[in-house]
Design a protein around this motif. Structure first.
Motif, short mmCIF file in Angstrom:
data_model
loop_
_atom_site.label_atom_id
_atom_site.label_comp_id
_atom_site.label_asym_id
_atom_site.label_seq_id
_atom_site.Cartn_x
_atom_site.Cartn_y
_atom_site.Cartn_z
N GLY A 93 0.81 -1.22 0.00
CA GLY A 93 0.00 0.00 0.00
C GLY A 93 0.84 1.27 0.00
N LEU A 94 2.16 1.11 0.02
CA LEU A 94 3.03 2.29 0.01
C LEU A 94 3.21 2.78 -1.42
CD1 LEU A 94 6.02 1.43 2.39
CD2 LEU A 94 4.11 2.98 2.84
N SER A 95 2.98 4.06 -1.63
CA SER A 95 3.30 4.65 -2.93
C SER A 95 3.49 6.14 -2.68
CB SER A 95 2.19 4.41 -3.95
OG SER A 95 1.03 5.15 -3.59
N LEU A 96 4.01 6.82 -3.66
CA LEU A 96 4.21 8.26 -3.51
C LEU A 96 3.59 8.91 -4.76
CD1 LEU A 96 5.67 10.29 -1.53
CD2 LEU A 96 7.48 10.36 -3.25
N GLY A 97 2.46 9.58 -4.54
CA GLY A 97 1.77 10.22 -5.65
C GLY A 97 1.45 9.25 -6.78
N GLY A 98 1.08 8.02 -6.40
CA GLY A 98 0.71 7.03 -7.41
C GLY A 98 1.90 6.30 -8.01
N ALA A 99 3.12 6.81 -7.80
CA ALA A 99 4.31 6.15 -8.36
C ALA A 99 4.87 5.16 -7.34
CB ALA A 99 5.36 7.20 -8.70
N LYS A 100 5.82 4.36 -7.79
CA LYS A 100 6.49 3.41 -6.90
C LYS A 100 7.14 4.17 -5.76
CE LYS A 100 8.68 -0.24 -8.65
NZ LYS A 100 9.76 -1.04 -9.27
N HIS A 101 6.99 3.67 -4.55
CA HIS A 101 7.52 4.38 -3.38
C HIS A 101 9.06 4.40 -3.42
CE1 HIS A 101 8.43 5.35 0.81
NE2 HIS A 101 7.23 5.91 0.84
N PRO A 102 9.67 5.54 -3.09
CA PRO A 102 11.14 5.63 -3.15
C PRO A 102 11.86 4.56 -2.34
CG PRO A 102 10.18 7.80 -2.88
CD PRO A 102 9.04 6.84 -2.78
N LEU A 103 11.28 4.12 -1.23
CA LEU A 103 11.94 3.06 -0.46
C LEU A 103 11.99 1.75 -1.25
CD1 LEU A 103 10.65 3.60 3.19
CD2 LEU A 103 13.04 3.25 2.56
N ILE A 104 10.89 1.43 -1.92
CA ILE A 104 10.85 0.19 -2.71
C ILE A 104 11.84 0.30 -3.88
CG2 ILE A 104 9.38 -1.30 -4.14
CD1 ILE A 104 7.00 -0.34 -2.36
N GLU A 105 11.83 1.45 -4.53
CA GLU A 105 12.77 1.72 -5.62
C GLU A 105 14.22 1.58 -5.14
OE1 GLU A 105 11.31 3.68 -8.63
OE2 GLU A 105 13.07 2.74 -9.52
N ALA A 106 14.51 2.17 -3.98
CA ALA A 106 15.89 2.17 -3.47
C ALA A 106 16.32 0.76 -3.04
CB ALA A 106 16.01 3.14 -2.31
N PHE A 107 15.41 -0.01 -2.44
CA PHE A 107 15.75 -1.39 -2.06
C PHE A 107 16.09 -2.21 -3.31
CE2 PHE A 107 15.08 -2.85 2.42
CZ PHE A 107 14.97 -1.61 2.99
N GLU A 108 15.35 -2.00 -4.39
CA GLU A 108 15.64 -2.72 -5.64
C GLU A 108 16.99 -2.28 -6.20
OE1 GLU A 108 10.95 -3.10 -7.02
OE2 GLU A 108 12.35 -1.96 -8.26
N LYS A 109 17.18 -0.96 -6.29
CA LYS A 109 18.39 -0.43 -6.92
C LYS A 109 19.65 -0.80 -6.14
CE LYS A 109 17.32 3.70 -9.58
NZ LYS A 109 17.04 5.12 -9.37
N SER A 110 19.56 -0.76 -4.80
CA SER A 110 20.73 -1.03 -3.98
C SER A 110 21.02 -2.51 -3.85
CB SER A 110 20.55 -0.46 -2.56
OG SER A 110 20.25 0.91 -2.63
N GLY A 111 20.11 -3.35 -4.32
CA GLY A 111 20.29 -4.79 -4.09
C GLY A 111 20.15 -5.13 -2.63
N ALA A 112 19.23 -4.43 -1.94
CA ALA A 112 19.04 -4.66 -0.51
C ALA A 112 18.10 -5.85 -0.27
CB ALA A 112 18.47 -3.40 0.14
N VAL A 113 17.84 -6.61 -1.29
CA VAL A 113 16.91 -7.73 -1.22
C VAL A 113 17.65 -8.98 -1.66
CG1 VAL A 113 14.81 -8.71 -2.19
CG2 VAL A 113 14.98 -6.23 -1.83
#
Lengths: 291, 162
Positions: free
Chosen positions: B79-99
């Protein structure tokens, strides 16, 4: 969850006190209050408790919050550990209480766990208790027939036994703002820095008068059946100008004031060693801030 | 048998009426309803895999009874999003390889969001404090910290543009 119980969620304190009237205080079975749930739900799941009915306190907003006025700090029973961390003024005169909140569980536990829940858990490792004991806190207990105020130092009767009568609910924790020339500290020794159960918890509060130690409070967690004050050690400091030798002697006396056990986290011998070392360290730090 | 009743609450922005027994935890109820992004881990408040936001504050859903969140807003990582876009935390976890295995990730992101609400400019100690109730056995946390730092900067930028 396997546990079977009724749940009522009152809208007012009076309704909650009615629902709790006749409850079994602290022990097993009967009716019990439910606040943050961070102990209760774990205990239910592990079948350490089996209440037939829980009274959820989550809608009693009047029991949550910190008010500082007229020289007194009054903390609603449902105030969470995160509420303590967020409060703008508490770190100024009760750094010991703020320090324990920082090392209390993880963030989600701090967001739910309440001060009264921590006290009433009766655990000798409850982290809020040493700091509150050293601040000379008092607790308010309420029932349909009225309220009474009990010094926290008289609240604990034994391991997981306390002064609540059946059905009494803790509604407030309060203490006088420490005098200007005073200092209080808390240290939690645990196997990790975060999200760990205390091996030894030490809270120290000193007030200075004319270059001497006016009042001294030393409260020790996880080294006896209850969190307790090292009163004999405190007495050695009162009225004295504190020297390293005296502080060391009082810290040794504190070891005689406790009765630790061997358990999964540490041996009794190690705990006694740490009571000496940490008491000496915290009294020294508190005194240095005053001189 | 525990009594069952229907409570009203908001889940990920959607008003829902949910039938639940008195002894149901929020974790159990959410998974029954299909919110499988909320994970069951230790069920003791140690691991944080079940973390959700209730009125913006992260709690362990394994330690909350469903009835106690009646009338409140529950948000899972989905349910997290920012203005309808992907939430920056989700984006950053993907980009940083934090998963890596991903089991702890929903709880980590929810806890990070809750921490950033109070602490928009976190230092490493703030991040450590905010994530102290989340266990990850894959990443060693280094990339998680990178992701939270990056997302915090993006969120501050979004805040200053708003």
């Amino acid at each position: 969850m396997y546990a079977d119980f009724d749940l009522v969620i009152p809208e007012t304190l009076d309704e909650a006190l009615e629902a709790l009237a006749g409850a079994v205080g602290g022990g097993n079975g009967g009716t019990q209050p439910l606040a943050g749930g961070t102990n209760m739900i774990v205990d239910l799941r592990a079948r350490r408790v089996a209440p037939s009915r829980l009274v959820g306190l989550g809608r009693l907003d009047g029991l949550r919050g910190i008010r500082i006025a007229d020289g007194r700090v009054r903390m609603g029973a449902r105030t969470t550990m995160s509420d303590i961390l967020r409060h703008p003024d508490l770190a100024g005169h009760a750094p010991s209480l703020v320090d324990q909140a920082r090392v209390f569980g993880g963030q989600m536990v701090r967001n739910a766990a309440t001060v009264a829940g921590n006290i009433c858990s009766g655990s000798p490792a409850a982290d809020a208790v040493p700091a509150l004991l050293a601040l000379d806190a008092e607790v308010t207990l309420a029932s349909p027939s009225g309220t009474r105020v009990v010094p926290l130092s008289e609240f604990f009767l034994g391991y997981k036994r306390d002064a609540r009568a059946p059905g009494e609910l803790m509604t407030e924790i309060a203490w006088d703002i420490p005098p200007a020339h005073s200092s209080n500290r808390f240290y939690k020794l645990a196997l990790r820095k975060g999200d760990a159960i205390t091996v030894v918890g030490v809270a120290v509060a000193l007030a200075a008068e004319d270059g001497k130690c006016g009042t001294a409070r030393i409260a020790l967690g996880a080294v006896a059946p209850i969190v307790k004050r090292a009163t004999a050690a405190e007495a050695m400091l009162c009225g004295q100008a504190l020297t390293p030798e005296l502080i060391d002697a009082a810290a040794r006396q504190a070891v005689d004031d406790v009765d630790p056990i061997d358990d999964i986290r540490a041996s009794a011998e190690y705990r006694r060693h740490c009571v000496h070392a940490l008491t000496r360290r915290l009294v020294t730090q508190a005194w240095e801030r005053l001189t | 048998m525990a009594e069952t009743k229907t409570i009203a609450l908001t889940i990920n922005g959607r008003d829902r009426k949910v039938a639940a027994p008195a002894n149901a935890t929020l974790l159990e109820t959410l998974r029954e309803l299909g919110y499988f992004e909320v994970k069951s881990g230790c069920e003791k408040g140690d691991c944080g895999a079940c973390a959700v936001l209730v009125d913006g504050e992260a709690i362990d859903s394994c330690l909350a009874l469903t009835w106690t969140v009646a009338g409140r807003a529950v948000t899972t990582v989905a349910g997290l999003s920012l203005g309808g876009a992907k939430h920056p935390l989700i984006e950053a976890f993907e980009k940083s390889g934090a998963v890596q295995c991903g089991y702890c990730t929903p709880g980590l992101i929810v806890a990070a969001q809750s921490m950033l609400k109070d602490t928009p400019e976190p230092d490493d100690d703030d991040i450590r404090l905010g994530l102290s109730g989340n266990l990850c056995r894959c990443t060693g946390y280094t990339k998680v910290f990178d992701a939270v730092r990056d997302a915090a900067a993006v969120l501050r930028g979004a805040e200053s543009q708003a």
